[in-house]
Design an enzyme around this catalytic site. Sequence first.
Site, mmCIF file in Angstrom:
data_model
loop_
_atom_site.group_PDB
_atom_site.id
_atom_site.type_symbol
_atom_site.label_atom_id
_atom_site.label_comp_id
_atom_site.label_asym_id
_atom_site.label_seq_id
_atom_site.Cartn_x
_atom_site.Cartn_y
_atom_site.Cartn_z
ATOM 1 C CE LYS A 70 -0.215 -0.391 5.038
ATOM 2 N NZ LYS A 70 -1.020 -0.845 6.194
ATOM 3 N NE ARG B 173 -6.300 0.489 11.598
ATOM 4 C CZ ARG B 173 -5.070 0.342 11.116
ATOM 5 N NH1 ARG B 173 -4.217 1.343 11.172
ATOM 6 N NH2 ARG B 173 -4.688 -0.801 10.589
ATOM 7 C CE1 TYR C 294 13.531 31.444 4.220
ATOM 8 C CE2 TYR C 294 13.728 29.087 3.803
ATOM 9 C CZ TYR C 294 13.443 30.375 3.364
ATOM 10 O OH TYR C 294 13.072 30.572 2.074
ATOM 11 C CG MET D 53 9.639 23.835 -0.660
ATOM 12 S SD MET D 53 8.629 24.956 -1.626
ATOM 13 C CE MET D 53 7.590 25.669 -0.378
HETATM 14 C C1 LIG Z 1 -0.136 -1.851 6.848
HETATM 15 C C2 LIG Z 1 -0.665 -3.135 7.353
HETATM 16 C C3 LIG Z 1 0.189 -4.224 7.581
HETATM 17 C C4 LIG Z 1 1.696 -4.132 7.456
HETATM 18 O O1 LIG Z 1 2.225 -3.563 8.635
HETATM 19 P P1 LIG Z 1 3.821 -3.433 8.842
HETATM 20 O O2 LIG Z 1 3.955 -2.920 10.218
HETATM 21 O O3 LIG Z 1 4.290 -2.451 7.822
HETATM 22 O O4 LIG Z 1 4.390 -4.771 8.638
HETATM 23 C C5 LIG Z 1 -0.385 -5.435 7.937
HETATM 24 N N1 LIG Z 1 -1.722 -5.562 8.099
HETATM 25 C C6 LIG Z 1 -2.559 -4.510 7.926
HETATM 26 C C7 LIG Z 1 -4.017 -4.706 8.131
HETATM 27 C C8 LIG Z 1 -2.074 -3.270 7.563
HETATM 28 O O5 LIG Z 1 -2.901 -2.233 7.413
#
Ligand SMILES: *Cc1c(COP(=O)(O)O)cnc(C)c1O
Length: 358
Positions: free
Chosen positions: A34, A129, A252, A300
Amino acid sequence: MRPIQATINLAAFRHNLAVARQHAPQSKVMAVIKANGYGHGLLNAAQGLADAEGFAVLSLSEALDLRHAGYEQNILLLEGLFDTDEALLANQHRLSLVIHQTEQVTILEALSLPHPFEVFVKINTGMNRLGFQPEQLTPLMQRLKQCANVGKITLMTHFANADEAAGIAQPLALFQQTVKDFSDYPISLANSASVLRYPESHGDWVRAGIMLYGATPFADTTASQLNLRPVMRFSSRIIAIQTLSQGDGLGYGHAFVADQAMRIGVVACGYADGYPRHAKNGTPIAVAGKSSRLIGRVSMDMLFVDLSHLPDCDLGDEVELWGDLVPVDAVAHSADTIGYELLCAVAARVPLQVSDRD
Ligand SMILES: *Cc1c(COP(=O)(O)O)cnc(C)c1O
């Protein structure tokens, strides 16, 4: 061309995947890619991790990009369908769905689809969650078993504290108690922290993310202690040299003031490239392979590096922001954040190069 880039090493991806398999030899690996492969590029991550039995993403468009690139393994949508419109395409491309709330079941029940979806039923074991409450599982499973659009079912949860001292004992016990009447079903529990620390959580599918990118999920253990190799090398070059006299301020707000004569390199990388603006004076950085420190406020498009102890370093020298010499987790620590956030925040204007070196 502006000299900044992020180089993605496919050999490091393969190494880290092998480490995940050493820890969880009985499990299939769902490589979590992701957030544009945690900033490494979705298709770069897929290429480096092509050997994984599955990929987990957030959106339908990411999943379709993977299918269009020819990946045929299991692709899991971690938040499932967001609305009915997505169901047909997701089904056509044989995506797997997380089901975390009743509305998603209702969507599936209302459709008539060419083939059943593989689903991952998410149970809330205290993260609070996403997911069903434990007492909802039995009636839910009844419903899913009666739904023609639901095929293979895997039971999953996600731990709130796998990387913390609290660990997973309590939510794992709750999960096991919750699914005890469904012991024939495959399970998926472990993120990277759990892959690395808790063999009892490995189950049928591990969902490894951060470890595959060569960063640590833990505050108290480094990636190199875990035998992980950084995949991303974020680098740029020195584009100007400044000489300061004692008392001169830098950048800055004059956030840094020289207490003696100093030689400073100006680096083509700033917070608009994804370098954290809150990185403190002294954050590690490497120039031409030698360690140095960030000084002054990150702007930046530029930042400052101390060259006072590196008289041979000069205009055009390469600077590693993070990578093999400077762990991303060390930069993150110095900016009061975690490696995950820095990797994901590498800006779209930074070109991603692919390499393959052992
Ligand atoms: C992002 C995610 C993971 C991976 O987590 P890591 O800590 O990066 O290994 C696994 N399961 C779910 C549901 C996630 O959202």
